[in-house]
Design a protein around this motif. Structure first.
Motif, PDB file in Angstrom:
ATOM      1  N   ARG A 102       0.834  -1.207   0.000  1.00 19.63           N
ATOM      2  CA  ARG A 102       0.000   0.000   0.000  1.00 19.63           C
ATOM      3  C   ARG A 102       0.872   1.261   0.000  1.00 19.63           C
ATOM      4  O   ARG A 102       0.543   2.266  -0.641  1.00 19.63           O
ATOM      5  N   CYS A 103       1.994   1.212   0.714  1.00 17.26           N
ATOM      6  CA  CYS A 103       2.933   2.343   0.683  1.00 17.26           C
ATOM      7  C   CYS A 103       3.510   2.526  -0.717  1.00 17.26           C
ATOM      8  O   CYS A 103       3.553   3.638  -1.257  1.00 17.26           O
ATOM      9  N   ASN A 104       3.956   1.421  -1.318  1.00 16.32           N
ATOM     10  CA  ASN A 104       4.531   1.513  -2.654  1.00 16.32           C
ATOM     11  C   ASN A 104       3.507   2.036  -3.657  1.00 16.32           C
ATOM     12  O   ASN A 104       3.834   2.837  -4.538  1.00 16.32           O
ATOM     13  N   ARG A 105       2.267   1.575  -3.520  1.00 19.39           N
ATOM     14  CA  ARG A 105       1.233   2.076  -4.420  1.00 19.39           C
ATOM     15  C   ARG A 105       0.978   3.562  -4.175  1.00 19.39           C
ATOM     16  O   ARG A 105       0.719   4.322  -5.114  1.00 19.39           O
ATOM     17  N   GLY A 106       1.062   3.978  -2.918  1.00 19.77           N
ATOM     18  CA  GLY A 106       0.904   5.394  -2.616  1.00 19.77           C
ATOM     19  C   GLY A 106       1.938   6.244  -3.325  1.00 19.77           C
ATOM     20  O   GLY A 106       1.623   7.299  -3.894  1.00 19.77           O
ATOM     21  N   TYR A 107       3.201   5.777  -3.339  1.00 23.82           N
ATOM     22  CA  TYR A 107       4.241   6.525  -4.053  1.00 23.82           C
ATOM     23  C   TYR A 107       3.976   6.518  -5.559  1.00 23.82           C
ATOM     24  O   TYR A 107       4.252   7.503  -6.259  1.00 23.82           O
ATOM     25  N   GLY A 108       3.441   5.392  -6.067  1.00 25.98           N
ATOM     26  CA  GLY A 108       3.081   5.354  -7.472  1.00 25.98           C
ATOM     27  C   GLY A 108       1.976   6.347  -7.803  1.00 25.98           C
ATOM     28  O   GLY A 108       2.001   7.004  -8.849  1.00 25.98           O
ATOM     29  N   LEU A 109       1.007   6.471  -6.908  1.00 27.24           N
ATOM     30  CA  LEU A 109      -0.082   7.430  -7.113  1.00 27.24           C
ATOM     31  C   LEU A 109       0.436   8.865  -7.057  1.00 27.24           C
ATOM     32  O   LEU A 109      -0.073   9.746  -7.757  1.00 27.24           O
ATOM     33  N   LEU A 110       1.446   9.113  -6.226  1.00 25.78           N
ATOM     34  CA  LEU A 110       2.057  10.447  -6.211  1.00 25.78           C
ATOM     35  C   LEU A 110       2.699  10.763  -7.555  1.00 25.78           C
ATOM     36  O   LEU A 110       2.605  11.887  -8.056  1.00 25.78           O
ATOM     37  N   ARG A 111       3.373   9.764  -8.152  1.00 27.49           N
ATOM     38  CA  ARG A 111       3.967   9.996  -9.472  1.00 27.49           C
ATOM     39  C   ARG A 111       2.893  10.331 -10.501  1.00 27.49           C
ATOM     40  O   ARG A 111       3.110  11.120 -11.423  1.00 27.49           O
ATOM     41  N   ALA A 112       1.709   9.693 -10.330  1.00 26.70           N
ATOM     42  CA  ALA A 112       0.623   9.935 -11.275  1.00 26.70           C
ATOM     43  C   ALA A 112      -0.139  11.216 -10.965  1.00 26.70           C
ATOM     44  O   ALA A 112      -1.025  11.601 -11.724  1.00 26.70           O
ATOM     45  N   GLY A 113       0.179  11.859  -9.837  1.00 25.40           N
ATOM     46  CA  GLY A 113      -0.470  13.118  -9.487  1.00 25.40           C
ATOM     47  C   GLY A 113      -1.789  12.977  -8.761  1.00 25.40           C
ATOM     48  O   GLY A 113      -2.515  13.967  -8.599  1.00 25.40           O
ATOM     49  N   ASP A 114      -2.130  11.774  -8.290  1.00 24.12           N
ATOM     50  CA  ASP A 114      -3.406  11.557  -7.587  1.00 24.12           C
ATOM     51  C   ASP A 114      -3.158  11.637  -6.080  1.00 24.12           C
ATOM     52  O   ASP A 114      -2.989  10.626  -5.403  1.00 24.12           O
ATOM     53  N   LEU A 115      -3.169  12.857  -5.545  1.00 24.77           N
ATOM     54  CA  LEU A 115      -2.848  13.053  -4.130  1.00 24.77           C
ATOM     55  C   LEU A 115      -3.901  12.438  -3.224  1.00 24.77           C
ATOM     56  O   LEU A 115      -3.579  11.901  -2.155  1.00 24.77           O
ATOM     57  N   GLY A 116      -5.172  12.506  -3.608  1.00 28.40           N
ATOM     58  CA  GLY A 116      -6.228  11.971  -2.754  1.00 28.40           C
ATOM     59  C   GLY A 116      -6.113  10.478  -2.560  1.00 28.40           C
ATOM     60  O   GLY A 116      -6.209   9.974  -1.434  1.00 28.40           O
ATOM     61  N   ALA A 117      -5.914   9.740  -3.655  1.00 25.44           N
ATOM     62  CA  ALA A 117      -5.774   8.288  -3.547  1.00 25.44           C
ATOM     63  C   ALA A 117      -4.494   7.918  -2.811  1.00 25.44           C
ATOM     64  O   ALA A 117      -4.457   6.946  -2.045  1.00 25.44           O
ATOM     65  N   ALA A 118      -3.431   8.680  -3.049  1.00 25.74           N
ATOM     66  CA  ALA A 118      -2.179   8.418  -2.335  1.00 25.74           C
ATOM     67  C   ALA A 118      -2.375   8.609  -0.839  1.00 25.74           C
ATOM     68  O   ALA A 118      -1.909   7.801  -0.027  1.00 25.74           O
ATOM     69  N   ARG A 119      -3.052   9.680  -0.448  1.00 22.76           N
ATOM     70  CA  ARG A 119      -3.305   9.923   0.973  1.00 22.76           C
ATOM     71  C   ARG A 119      -4.067   8.756   1.596  1.00 22.76           C
ATOM     72  O   ARG A 119      -3.766   8.316   2.706  1.00 22.76           O
ATOM     73  N   ALA A 120      -5.060   8.221   0.881  1.00 23.42           N
ATOM     74  CA  ALA A 120      -5.847   7.103   1.415  1.00 23.42           C
ATOM     75  C   ALA A 120      -4.961   5.887   1.676  1.00 23.42           C
ATOM     76  O   ALA A 120      -5.077   5.227   2.719  1.00 23.42           O
TER      77      ALA A 120
END
Length: 766
Positions: free
Chosen positions: A564-582
């Motif tokens: 989930r942490c790794n996916r969060g960093y991936g979401l940050l690269r994609a610019g999706d801050l809301g999903a990354a925060r979740a």
């Protein structure tokens, strides 16, 4: 996932060895809370397991919880120290402990448990001074002891109801047994085969012996012993033989084990004897068909076993049965039936540890085989820390000579003992002996998990790993592991090319074909990270979703948190801050609850990135510093987490206009990442240096550093929002043509040339 209300956990300390061979009371609480070791394939053989008390403090620091510690008397000193530490460090935790002896710590409130209410004066009088025979059923039911007796009697003899005619007898039975619940339940169980009057008569005969008992023992202990002894005398010889032999098992046993371990000439039919013990309430059988004794009954029967002279033979039979079970399970843990076998080994874990403990000094060769066969199970379940003390004791018992034909078993024992942590000179001696064995081997190990555990413990530079034919088997699982390892090493070294993707694809096919969920999950996580770094965001999310589901099916909480942490960093690269925060919020909460310190630091760094990108620099700094503080407190965090925290603090300094502070933080992050050889994280630090250079007004150097970061990353351009913003700033400062020239100059270098260049370019200008 946040919890509401008070969380209550029951911890049975009766199964904890008084000598702490399984790690003691703290390990029992760790197990009750479900706090397994960090991700199995992530931690591997090289990661030292945290102290269980420290782990509990980390997991309970912010939880409102009630711990019920049952049967503390044989480990009362250890339990007292544990409780004192927990209550001092975890302000919202409360402890309820049951013991024959007070813990003797500050703040302890004693609540003596009296027997259930019975008529005053015992047999001499009834309620309101009336004779017991004259009381009514309604009056008798006013006593808790009577209500318990009647309830249990109705359970074993359907239709039993207390009438006025039976009230006096029941009162006398309850009074004779002092209102002790276990005694009442055993007496009520006799109504299955004896009339009430006969039960009353036998109790009277039995308790005349109490005056000749041990005068220094507690009255409650004497009474329980008398009740169990009375029940023992009602057993036939076959039932007595089985009852004493059942004490070989810890936490119960399946019927197949009972029949084989307990069989002998005087016990023709163990099943029939087991049914008799169940009928007489000395043994319980659950829905899974496991036979289990109440602890007090087990203690009494163990004394009978010690008197019988059978103990040595039964210990050997018990250990051999569970050795065969472990041998049957070992290959299945790498196939589609791994869930079924994990559950089966979970049920027998205490018996497996008991078999190992009994082998340590008597038959160390058998102990080494047990350790080797169980290494995969402990790895998958995160239980290597519980086995580590026994593995270390086994190595001491084995001495300096490795038993003939048990080289692989010895190495696996060393690897498991390392989970106990550093600090002993003997650990170094064991490790040198294991290194010698691995350096001289000419054929793959007999246990495939040895390949993985050795690789993660020894590190990628170990000479033995340069000969795959000598440390990786040709079986499909080992070959899938080899392909995954090659991909990981390439990704770790900054390579994000298609060749790495092919390695992960091959590994994933192998693990999927076998049905190994954890191998699949770890490969999916790596493949998703690769896809994210290459800008294939939709594909990366698909891979993470599948990997998280596979790890969740196994119950591998730490692996799920990490993904989930790794996916969060991936979401940050994609610019999706809301999903990354979740993702980071869930990971932070779960890691904090389970005491996963490294994953907690990673999640807090991720939350720091989210809040910083949302311009909340104060919260971001607090989160980054929390991760670093945790690293410095007691445990060594993963270097990736430390690099991320330092880069995050550098970015905060950059946002505040502190070019010198930003440069110092990013330089430290680069040094940490390079010390561990993680070029992927090193690239992020290099791009941080570019941001600091831009802030200082040196656009040429900033452009070059962005190019060097790309070279270190294996040619993949930076996709993090910070690096994209830096590139835009450099382009505005020096113009597009000069920026592209500087960028190409750095990006055209090899990774090694880029690192050499960083030795001067990354330093502050003089």
């Amino acid at each position: 996932m946040e919890r509401t209300g008070v969380e209550a956990r029951f911890v049975d300390l009766a199964v904890v060895s008084a000598d702490g061979a399984e790690g003691g009371a703290a390990e029992a609480v760790v197990g009750a809370l479900g706090l397994h070791d960090a991700g199995p394939l992530k931690g591997g053989g090289g990661r030292m397991r945290p102290d269980p008390v420290d782990r509990l403090v980390a997991a309970l620091a912010e939880r409102e919880a009630l711990l019920v510690l049952d049967n503390c008397e044989h480990v009362v000193a250890e339990t007292a120290q544990l409780v004192q530490r927990l209550l001092g460090a975890c302000r919202r935790v409360r402890v309820l402990a049951t013991s024959r002896e007070a813990l003797g710590i500050t703040g302890e409130s004693l609540w003596p448990l009296a027997p259930l209410a019975v008529p005053a004066g015992g047999e001499a009088g009834g309620p309101q001074g009336s004779a017991p025979g004259a009381v009514t059923a309604a009056e008798a039911l006013g006593f808790a002891a009577v209500r318990l007796f009647v309830d249990r009697a109705a359970a074993v003899r359907p239709g039993f109801a207390l009438g006025d005619a039976q009230a006096g007898s029941v009162l006398r039975v309850c009074a004779a047994l002092d209102g002790l619940p276990l005694a009442l339940e055993l007496a009520a169980a006799r109504l299955r085969s004896l009339p009430l009057a006969e039960v009353e008569a036998r109790l009277g005969d039995r308790f005349r012996l109490l005056g000749r008992g041990e005068r220094t023992a507690a009255p409650r202990h004497r009474t329980l012993r008398a009740v169990v002894e009375w029940s023992w005398d009602l057993l036939d010889k076959e039932e007595q033989a089985l009852a004493r032999r059942l004490t070989m098992f810890v936490g119960g046993a399946p019927l197949a084990a009972v029949e084989e371990v307990c069989a002998c000439d005087e016990l023709d039919d163990p099943l029939e004897a087991a049914v008799g013990l169940v009928d007489k309430s000395l043994v319980e059988v659950d829905e899974a068909g496991r036979y289990r004794m109440l602890e007090t009954v087990r203690e009494f029967c163990a004394e009978r076993l010690a008197e019988s002279g059978e103990e040595a033979r039964l210990r050997a039979a018990h250990a051999e049965w569970f050795l065969r079970l472990a041998a049957e399970a070992e290959p299945c843990l790498r196939r589609s039936e791994q869930l079924q076998w994990l559950r089966r080994l979970d049920a027998e874990h205490l018996n497996l540890l008991a078999a190992l403990r009994r082998s340590v000094t008597t038959v160390p060769e058998r102990g080494l085989r047990l350790v080797a066969l169980l290494s995969g199970y402990w790895l998958l379940r995160g239980l290597r820390g519980q086995a580590a003390p026994l593995a270390a004791e086994l190595l001491r018992s084995t001495g300096r000579r490795v038993p003939d034909g048990l080289d692989d078993e010895y190495v696996l024992c060393v690897l498991n003992a390392r989970a106990e942590g550093p600090g002993r000179s003997e650990q170094q001696e064991w490790w040198r002996r294991a290194q010698s064995i691995m350096a001289e081997r000419t054929a793959p190990p007999r246990y495939p998990y040895l390949s993985f555990l050795w690789a993660t413990a020894a590190g990628p530079t170990d000479a033995s790993l340069a000969r795959p034919e000598a440390h990786i088997g040709t079986d499909p699982w080992s070959q899938a592991l080899l392909r995954m390892g090659k991909g990981y090493l390439a990704l770790f070294g900054g390579d994000a090319g298609e060749a790495v993707e092919r390695e992960f694809d091959a590994a994933l096919r192998g693990f999927r074909d076998l049905g190994d969920r954890l191998g699949s999950a770890e490969t999916l996580d790596a493949a998703a990270t690769l896809a994210s770094r290459r800008g294939h965001h939709a594909r990366s999310l698909e891979l993470w979703e599948e990997g998280i589901a596979a790890a969740g099916e196994l119950g591998a909480v730490a692996a799920v948190v990490n993904m989930r942490c790794n996916r969060g960093y991936g979401l940050l690269r994609a610019g999706d801050l809301g999903a990354a925060r979740a993702d980071f919020t869930w990971a932070e909460s779960t890691a904090r609850r389970d005491g996963l310190r490294e994953e907690l630091g990673s999640a807090r760094c991720g939350l720091g990135d989210v809040t910083r990108l949302e311009s909340d620099l104060t919260t971001a700094r607090r989160l980054y510093e929390s991760a670093l503080h945790g690293a410095e407190a007691e445990l060594v965090f993963g270097q990736a987490t430390r690099v991320r925290a330092l880069v995050g603090l550098g970015r905060v300094a950059e946002a505040e206009g502190d070019a010198e502070g930003a440069l110092a933080r990013h330089r430290e992050a680069l040094d940490v990442s390079l010390s561990g050889g993680d070029l992927g994280e090193a690239a992020c630090a290099v791009e941080g240096l570019a941001g600091a250079a831009l802030l200082a007004g040196d656009g040429e150097r900033a452009g070059l550093l962005l190019g060097l970061g790309q070279a270190v990353r294996g040619g993949e351009p930076a996709r993090e929002q910070d690096a994209v913003r830096t590139a835009a700033g450099v382009r505005d400062l020096i113009g597009a043509r000069r920026f592209e020239q500087a960028l190409r100059r750095g990006a055209s270098m090899t990774a090694q040339a880029a690192l050499a260049e960083l030795g001067t370019v990354g330093r502050p200008a003089r």
